[in-house]
Design an enzyme around this catalytic site. Structure first.
Site, PDB file in Angstrom:
ATOM      1  N   ASP A 104       7.041  96.591  61.719  1.00  0.00           N
ATOM      2  CA  ASP A 104       7.953  97.242  60.779  1.00  0.00           C
ATOM      3  C   ASP A 104       9.130  97.879  61.521  1.00  0.00           C
ATOM      4  OD1 ASP A 104       6.322  99.154  61.963  1.00  0.00           O
ATOM      5  OD2 ASP A 104       5.925 100.261  60.118  1.00  0.00           O
ATOM      6  N   ASP A 107      10.278 101.941  67.765  1.00  0.00           N
ATOM      7  CA  ASP A 107      10.897 103.245  68.013  1.00  0.00           C
ATOM      8  C   ASP A 107      10.938 103.465  69.525  1.00  0.00           C
ATOM      9  OD1 ASP A 107      11.737 105.881  67.837  1.00  0.00           O
ATOM     10  OD2 ASP A 107       9.979 106.631  66.808  1.00  0.00           O
ATOM     11  N   LYS A 135      15.185 100.890  66.808  1.00  0.00           N
ATOM     12  CA  LYS A 135      15.951 102.098  67.128  1.00  0.00           C
ATOM     13  C   LYS A 135      16.359 101.996  68.596  1.00  0.00           C
ATOM     14  CE  LYS A 135      13.519 105.312  63.984  1.00  0.00           C
ATOM     15  NZ  LYS A 135      12.681 106.533  63.895  1.00  0.00           N
ATOM     16  N   ARG A 169       5.439 103.851  51.154  1.00  0.00           N
ATOM     17  CA  ARG A 169       5.394 102.451  51.608  1.00  0.00           C
ATOM     18  C   ARG A 169       5.860 101.465  50.543  1.00  0.00           C
ATOM     19  NH1 ARG A 169       2.696 102.273  56.505  1.00  0.00           N
ATOM     20  NH2 ARG A 169       0.967 103.708  56.800  1.00  0.00           N
TER      21      ARG A 169
HETATM   22  P1  IMP Z   1       6.738 103.487  68.767  1.00  0.00           P
HETATM   23  O1  IMP Z   1       5.367 103.246  69.343  1.00  0.00           O
HETATM   24  O2  IMP Z   1       7.309 104.802  69.199  1.00  0.00           O
HETATM   25  O3  IMP Z   1       7.685 102.342  68.996  1.00  0.00           O
HETATM   26  O4  IMP Z   1       6.543 103.673  67.216  1.00  0.00           O
HETATM   27  C1  IMP Z   1       6.226 102.606  66.423  1.00  0.00           C
HETATM   28  C2  IMP Z   1       5.505 103.044  65.161  1.00  0.00           C
HETATM   29  O5  IMP Z   1       5.879 104.363  64.781  1.00  0.00           O
HETATM   30  C3  IMP Z   1       5.886 102.139  64.013  1.00  0.00           C
HETATM   31  O6  IMP Z   1       5.004 101.057  63.904  1.00  0.00           O
HETATM   32  C4  IMP Z   1       5.800 103.098  62.836  1.00  0.00           C
HETATM   33  O7  IMP Z   1       4.501 103.111  62.304  1.00  0.00           O
HETATM   34  C5  IMP Z   1       6.116 104.451  63.396  1.00  0.00           C
HETATM   35  N1  IMP Z   1       7.527 104.854  63.186  1.00  0.00           N
HETATM   36  C6  IMP Z   1       8.500 104.977  64.121  1.00  0.00           C
HETATM   37  N2  IMP Z   1       9.662 105.351  63.584  1.00  0.00           N
HETATM   38  C7  IMP Z   1       9.431 105.478  62.254  1.00  0.00           C
HETATM   39  C8  IMP Z   1      10.267 105.850  61.128  1.00  0.00           C
HETATM   40  O8  IMP Z   1      11.481 106.126  61.226  1.00  0.00           O
HETATM   41  N3  IMP Z   1       9.650 105.853  59.912  1.00  0.00           N
HETATM   42  C9  IMP Z   1       8.343 105.538  59.740  1.00  0.00           C
HETATM   43  N4  IMP Z   1       7.529 105.190  60.747  1.00  0.00           N
HETATM   44  C10 IMP Z   1       8.069 105.163  61.999  1.00  0.00           C
HETATM   45 MG    MG Z   2       3.394 101.376  61.817  1.00  0.00          MG
END
Ligand code: IMP
Ligand code: MG
Length: 178
Positions: A104, A107, A135, A169
């Site tokens: 999805d 980040d 991002k 969601r």
């Molecule tokens: P990462 O491990 O920091 O890349 O984060 C990834 C996960 O964090 C995604 O699969 C989402 O479930 C959640 N996430 C990160 N940013 C957002 C956001 O802006 N809205 C909702 N969920 C987010």
């Molecule tokens: Mg997720």
């Protein structure tokens, strides 16, 4: 709806559904081009967040493919927890397969980095990453993000599968925290 409340926070309309659908369709076209030949790949959709993106994306895919849903939760609230979790839900071996991870949102990149390492350990032949949102300002991973439908800033968004503590969601548009 221009403004919604989820738990303690207010969110405002950010990206309308038509824009998302258009971006998803373009991403599918890239995949259709890149996967026109070769062994049948497996789309690995990461639940819960990517259920809506996966459903939309798959409707535009015109090459033979398999689809599996997996789960790897590592996020709670509005910031990454940094926890490492396990990959669950795989019924068939992915050894020697071509895999397209469907996420999805990427980040910090922690989730995708962990997932990538697990798939490498399983002997997957080729791993590509396809995410609805990226991002770039927050991404700190080494894994190449091969396909992303849309780029956003470091703000927190909900809708189209993405949640704020499990709410939001089902929203067909994307909302941004106020
Ligand atoms: P990462 O491990 O920091 O890349 O984060 C990834 C996960 O964090 C995604 O699969 C989402 O479930 C959640 N996430 C990160 N940013 C957002 C956001 O802006 N809205 C909702 N969920 C987010
Ligand atoms: Mg997720």
């Amino acid at each position: 709806m221009d403004r919604i409340k989820l738990h303690d926070k207010y969110f405002k309309l950010f990206i309308p559904n038509e824009k998302i659908e258009e971006a998803v369709r373009k991403t599918a076209q890239q995949l259709n081009h890149d996967y026109a030949d070769g062994d049948i790949p497996v789309f690995l959709s990461v639940l819960n967040g990517s259920f809506m993106f996966t459903a939309s994306l798959m409707k535009y895919i015109d090459f033979l493919s398999e689809l599996s849903f997996v789960k790897m939760a590592s996020y709670c609230g509005t910031s990454s927890t940094g926890q490492v979790k396990q990959l669950i839900g795989l019924s068939d071996s992915l050894r020697g397969r071509r895999v397209i991870i469907v996420e999805d949102i990427v980040d910090t990149g922690k989730t995708i980095t962990d997932m990538y390492a697990m798939l490498q350990d399983m002997g997957v032949a080729d791993i590509k990453v396809c995410t609805l949102f990226l991002k770039p300002g927050a991404y700190k991973g080494n894994v190449r993000i091969d396909y992303h439908a849309m780029e956003i800033g470091n703000e927190f968004i909900v809708g189209y599968g993405l949640d704020y503590d499990q709410l939001g969601r089902q929203l067909q548009d994307i909302y941004i925290v106020e």
